[in-house]
Design a protein around this motif. Structure first.
Motif, short mmCIF file in Angstrom:
data_model
loop_
_atom_site.label_atom_id
_atom_site.label_comp_id
_atom_site.label_asym_id
_atom_site.label_seq_id
_atom_site.Cartn_x
_atom_site.Cartn_y
_atom_site.Cartn_z
N LEU A 79 37.07 44.51 38.45
CA LEU A 79 36.81 45.93 38.67
C LEU A 79 35.33 46.18 38.94
N LEU A 80 34.46 45.54 38.18
CA LEU A 80 33.02 45.71 38.38
C LEU A 80 32.59 45.20 39.75
N HIS A 81 33.19 44.11 40.18
CA HIS A 81 32.88 43.56 41.51
C HIS A 81 33.24 44.57 42.60
N HIS A 82 34.43 45.12 42.53
CA HIS A 82 34.88 46.06 43.56
C HIS A 82 34.16 47.40 43.46
N ALA A 83 33.65 47.75 42.29
CA ALA A 83 33.00 49.05 42.10
C ALA A 83 31.49 49.01 42.31
N ARG A 84 30.95 47.87 42.69
CA ARG A 84 29.49 47.76 42.76
C ARG A 84 28.84 48.72 43.74
N HIS A 85 29.53 49.15 44.80
CA HIS A 85 28.99 50.12 45.75
C HIS A 85 29.89 51.36 45.86
N ARG A 122 35.43 49.58 28.03
CA ARG A 122 34.07 49.49 27.48
C ARG A 122 33.18 48.62 28.35
N ALA A 123 33.70 47.48 28.80
CA ALA A 123 32.91 46.59 29.66
C ALA A 123 32.53 47.29 30.96
N CYS A 124 33.46 48.04 31.52
CA CYS A 124 33.17 48.77 32.77
C CYS A 124 32.16 49.88 32.53
N GLU A 125 32.32 50.61 31.43
CA GLU A 125 31.38 51.69 31.13
C GLU A 125 29.96 51.15 30.92
N ARG A 126 29.84 50.00 30.29
CA ARG A 126 28.52 49.42 30.02
C ARG A 126 27.87 48.83 31.26
N ASN A 127 28.67 48.26 32.16
CA ASN A 127 28.10 47.45 33.23
C ASN A 127 28.26 47.98 34.64
N MET A 176 27.82 49.98 38.07
CA MET A 176 26.68 50.55 38.79
C MET A 176 27.02 51.94 39.34
N CYS A 177 28.19 52.46 38.97
CA CYS A 177 28.62 53.78 39.41
C CYS A 177 29.21 54.49 38.20
N PRO A 178 29.43 55.79 38.31
CA PRO A 178 30.07 56.51 37.20
C PRO A 178 31.48 55.96 36.94
N VAL A 179 31.86 55.94 35.67
CA VAL A 179 33.20 55.52 35.26
C VAL A 179 33.87 56.72 34.62
N ILE A 180 35.06 57.03 35.10
CA ILE A 180 35.82 58.14 34.54
C ILE A 180 37.11 57.59 33.96
N THR A 181 37.50 58.09 32.79
CA THR A 181 38.79 57.72 32.23
C THR A 181 39.70 58.93 32.31
N VAL A 233 46.07 55.19 50.11
CA VAL A 233 45.51 54.25 49.15
C VAL A 233 45.49 52.86 49.77
N VAL A 234 44.38 52.16 49.60
CA VAL A 234 44.28 50.76 49.97
C VAL A 234 44.55 49.95 48.71
N SER A 235 45.46 48.99 48.77
CA SER A 235 45.81 48.18 47.61
C SER A 235 45.08 46.84 47.68
N VAL A 236 44.53 46.44 46.54
CA VAL A 236 43.81 45.16 46.46
C VAL A 236 44.31 44.40 45.24
N LEU A 237 44.78 43.19 45.48
CA LEU A 237 45.18 42.27 44.41
C LEU A 237 44.11 41.20 44.35
N ASP A 238 43.50 41.02 43.18
CA ASP A 238 42.39 40.08 43.05
C ASP A 238 42.56 39.27 41.77
N GLN A 239 42.35 37.98 41.88
CA GLN A 239 42.49 37.09 40.73
C GLN A 239 41.18 37.03 39.97
N GLY A 240 41.28 37.23 38.66
CA GLY A 240 40.12 37.14 37.80
C GLY A 240 40.27 38.04 36.59
N PRO A 241 39.32 37.94 35.65
CA PRO A 241 39.35 38.82 34.48
C PRO A 241 39.22 40.28 34.92
N PRO A 242 40.01 41.18 34.32
CA PRO A 242 40.04 42.56 34.78
C PRO A 242 38.68 43.24 34.89
N ALA A 243 37.86 43.16 33.85
CA ALA A 243 36.57 43.85 33.90
C ALA A 243 35.70 43.29 35.02
#
Length: 166
Positions: free
Chosen positions: A102-108, A132-137, A139-144, A89-99
């Motif tokens: 996550l959307l930024h890192h999941a864009r590709h 919900r924000a991730c599911e709506r926005n 660019m890849c499949p979201v699994i819970t 696992v690669v660990s990434v700590l990023d400052q910002g609102p969670p959604a």
């Protein structure tokens, strides 16, 4: 720091049992997909949520908030390694609102995995808005992935079976 996420399994990590379940699922399925797993923890300075009239003396510093966030991420990945020592696992700590983080890192990404908590846990803040924000926005499949029951064994969880198709 920008972590390559093209074709990766991105996992939102918040220190909850549900996030650990999502990380565990992703680590198991990464072998089938031949894809890296990237655990992402988003954090914000707690001072942003303090009332302007609240005493400043007891407020944690931004560096303390960052340290606690990093500790949450490291502890979750360590828990995964206790359950699955071979997990990569690669660990990434990023400052910002969670959604947004996550959307930024999941864009590709190949997919975005998020933990789903049981409704009985009233001690933890709900994460449904982020999901919900991730599911709506996204660019890849979201699994819970549901959090595991306290008494669950890996043999009771077919969705964690490495030999089973995704």
């Amino acid at each position: 720091m920008e972590v390559p996420s093209h074709g990766a399994l991105i996992v939102g990590v918040d220190g909850s049992a549900a996030a650990l379940a999502a990380l565990r699922w992703s680590a198991a399925k990464a072998l089938l997909f031949d894809a890296p797993v990237v655990a992402v923890h988003a954090w914000l300075p707690s001072g942003l949520y303090r009332a302007p009239y609240a005493p400043a003396g007891d407020a944690p510093t931004v560096e303390q908030d960052r340290h606690w966030a990093l500790r949450t991420l490291e502890e979750t990945v360590a828990q995964l390694h206790q359950l699955d020592p071979a997990a990569v696992v690669v660990s990434v700590l990023d400052q910002g609102p969670p959604a947004a983080v996550l959307l930024h890192h999941a864009r590709h990404a190949l997919l975005l995995a998020l933990g789903r908590r049981t409704r009985q846990d009233a001690t933890v803040a709900p994460s449904a808005a982020v999901t919900r924000a991730c599911e709506r926005n996204a660019m890849c499949p979201v699994i819970t992935v549901p959090e595991l029951p306290q008494d669950a064994k890996a043999s009771d969880l077919p969705w964690l079976d490495l030999s089973a198709p995704a």
